[in-house]
Design an enzyme around this catalytic site. Structure first.
Site, PDB file in Angstrom:
ATOM      1  N   GLY A 274       0.695  -1.221  -0.139  1.00 42.22           N
ATOM      2  CA  GLY A 274      -0.189   0.092  -0.036  1.00 42.22           C
ATOM      3  C   GLY A 274       1.021   1.443   0.117  1.00 42.22           C
ATOM      4  O   GLY A 274       0.143   2.234  -0.096  1.00 42.22           O
ATOM      5  N   PRO A 309       4.412  -5.296  -0.764  1.00 40.72           N
ATOM      6  CA  PRO A 309       4.514  -4.001  -1.512  1.00 40.72           C
ATOM      7  C   PRO A 309       4.430  -4.321  -2.803  1.00 40.72           C
ATOM      8  O   PRO A 309       5.163  -5.485  -3.467  1.00 40.72           O
ATOM      9  CB  PRO A 309       6.041  -3.293  -1.125  1.00 40.72           C
ATOM     10  N   TYR A 351      -9.404   5.465 -12.401  1.00 40.44           N
ATOM     11  CA  TYR A 351      -9.233   6.196 -11.103  1.00 40.44           C
ATOM     12  C   TYR A 351      -8.950   7.645 -11.157  1.00 40.44           C
ATOM     13  O   TYR A 351      -8.700   8.227 -10.379  1.00 40.44           O
ATOM     14  CB  TYR A 351      -7.971   5.565 -10.405  1.00 40.44           C
ATOM     15  N   CYS A 382     -12.870   4.241 -29.176  1.00 41.80           N
ATOM     16  CA  CYS A 382     -14.090   5.103 -29.335  1.00 41.80           C
ATOM     17  C   CYS A 382     -14.911   5.205 -27.907  1.00 41.80           C
ATOM     18  O   CYS A 382     -16.067   4.807 -27.653  1.00 41.80           O
ATOM     19  CB  CYS A 382     -15.149   4.379 -30.124  1.00 41.80           C
ATOM     20  N   TYR A 410       0.585  -1.769 -12.238  1.00 38.15           N
ATOM     21  CA  TYR A 410      -0.765  -1.666 -12.686  1.00 38.15           C
ATOM     22  C   TYR A 410      -1.100  -1.124 -14.032  1.00 38.15           C
ATOM     23  O   TYR A 410      -1.833  -0.467 -14.385  1.00 38.15           O
ATOM     24  CB  TYR A 410      -1.824  -0.996 -11.691  1.00 38.15           C
TER      25      TYR A 410
END
Ligand code: LLP
Length: 455
Positions: A274, A309, A351, A382, A410
């Site tokens: 985190g 981590p 996000y 699109c 990610y």
């Protein structure tokens, strides 16, 4: 950011330029080098380690993800050094970037791994990782996942519900094994991060409620094929402050004491992952300061400590290279349509993540030039949500190569084939060497396994 950022119309030397925020302010080169140690301009051209971005784009084509081996190892080492006084294991969260080469580099450095699926465990083993250093997280472990992990001999299942606990016991019984488990406790602590990546609140689906944990441990102690070895929590991702970590740790330590009173002794405490990173101008707590804040209580506790981590190890080791295909200035907005899109990097769309966009060369005339315009960097998909960055002051021309930073975590792992777009190549650099670590998909790859309806 501590340094005042020069305005766009300020005269500045080439060396001062780097990134600019959404607000159109520049972050100076010092800030760039702080969060992207492996990326720098040499004679106005961008390099990752000792490899020029132009060379990479020419050699592998774009879009492509590129990772610095050294940057990955440096962060891993920072964790290892910061917790050196404790018996500890850094279990890299595979979901952040599961490329075999990335896992292999970390396995060789001695890392353990946090996995959430059988697929991730198979990757870890294929990359040379040790099952005995693997912890298995996730709310929905299936029978086959548990069976495979038990047969491989993983270090611990981080159990997220009573029914999972019972299932693990059942599978272990069938295999005539003892399953090592910890309970993932949900401490109901606000991680102060994006709601989609906050996991430690009672409204989130993760873990076993703090108030319930004692009872579930007692239940676990009564199960024939369960071996209680630890306790776990993970409260969210991209945390920039240390306070939520401390609050969660304190709650978990309280529980450990209550367990001891009931005669349940643990071997390890797992504090999850985190820790956040700087994408643009965030100021996350450093790994060293994070460790200093946690060490006193952890040392007193005397248990082995696990961390999980992901982002902090790989995010700033990676960039996504993309080429400007079309420039489309309009009355209201300037759009730069690039060859990467939301299928390659979904974080901005999903996000509202802001990631820096760095050109492969500095503007020829420096910063005090009219060539600098605010651009939205968008893909060719699109959807209006298909953007990689908004309102970035850049001097752009067609065919320019842009590096989107913070893309090591990610990034590729969340990519898709939406709009029948092949997933990009992945490359690793080390010193002046570069290697293909995942070949670009071909368009045929996308439908080779599909079958026409037979009349
Ligand atoms: N451990 C567990 C149980 C997790 O669920 C996660 C991340 C980690 C460790 C690693 O967390 P990290 O150190 O990377 O923050 N896709 C999102 C992030 C999702 C994180 C999910 N869990 C993003 O792009 O921001």
């Amino acid at each position: 950011m501590s340094n005042p950022a020069p305005q766009a119309n300020t005269t500045a030397s080439h060396d001062d330029v780097a990134v600019q925020t959404q607000q159109g302010l520049y972050i100076d080169a010092t800030a760039l080098s702080l969060h992207l140690p492996a990326l720098e301009y040499r004679n106005n051209a961008l390099y990752l380690e000792d490899v020029s971005i132009n060379e990479l784009a020419e050699h592998y084509d774009t879009p492509c993800y590129v990772y610095s081996k050294q940057a990955i190892l440096d962060v891993y080492q920072a964790y290892a050094d910061s917790f050196a006084t404790l018996d500890h294991q850094i279990c890299y969260a595979v979901k952040a970037n599961s490329n075999l080469a990335v896992l292999g580099v970390l396995a060789e450095a001695g890392a353990g791994f946090d996995i959430v699926s059988r697929g991730e465990l198979m990757r870890v083993l294929a990359a040379g990782g040790k099952a005995s250093r693997v912890v298995f997280s996730g709310v929905g472990k299936a029978y086959e996942d548990i069976e495979y992990a038990l047969n491989q001999g993983i270090a611990c299942f981080n159990v997220e519900s009573i029914s999972e606990l019972i299932l693990i016991n059942e599978v272990a019984q069938k295999l005539d094994k003892q399953a090592p488990i910890s309970l993932r406790v949900n401490p109901d602590v606000d991680a102060k991060t994006h709601p989609y990546i906050s996991t430690g609140l009672k409204d989130n689906k993760f873990g076993i409620a703090h108030e319930q944990a004692l009872a579930v441990y007692e239940q676990a102690a009564g199960l024939s094929n369960i071996d209680i070895v630890g306790i776990d929590c993970h409260i969210g991702s991209q945390l920039t402050e240390v306070a939520p970590f401390i609050a969660a740790m304190n709650k978990v330590i309280e529980l450990i004491h209550s367990l001891q009173e009931k005669g349940i002794e643990l071997q390890h405490i797992d504090l999850g992952g985190g820790l956040g990173v700087r994408y643009i101008d965030e100021s996350p707590v450093s790994i060293e300061d994070f460790a200093q804040a946690l060490l006193p209580k952890l040392t007193e506790l005397g248990l082995t400590v696990f961390f999980e981590p992901g982002r902090s190890i790989v995010a700033n080791a990676g960039i996504l290279l993309t080429r400007v295909e079309v420039l489309k200035p309009t009355k209201h907005k300037n759009f730069a349509i690039v060859d990467a899109a939301m299928n390659d990097l979904i974080r901005p769309a999903l996000y509202q993540a802001q990631m820096a966009v760095i050109p492969n060369h500095l503007p020829a005339k420096g910063l005090d030039t009219d060539d600098m315009q605010p651009w939205d960097i968008v893909g060719a998909i699109c959807e209006t949500g298909d953007f990689l960055a908004k309102d970035r002051l850049l001097a752009l021309a067609t065919n320019d190569i842009l590096a989107i930073t913070g893309a090591g975590a990610y990034g590729f792992v969340m990519s898709s084939n939406y709009n029948s777009r092949p997933r990009s190549a992945e490359i690793m650099v080390s010193g002046d060497r570069h290697q293909l670590i995942r070949k670009r998909e071909t368009i045929e790859d996308l439908y080779n396994d599909e079958v026409l309806w037979q009349n």
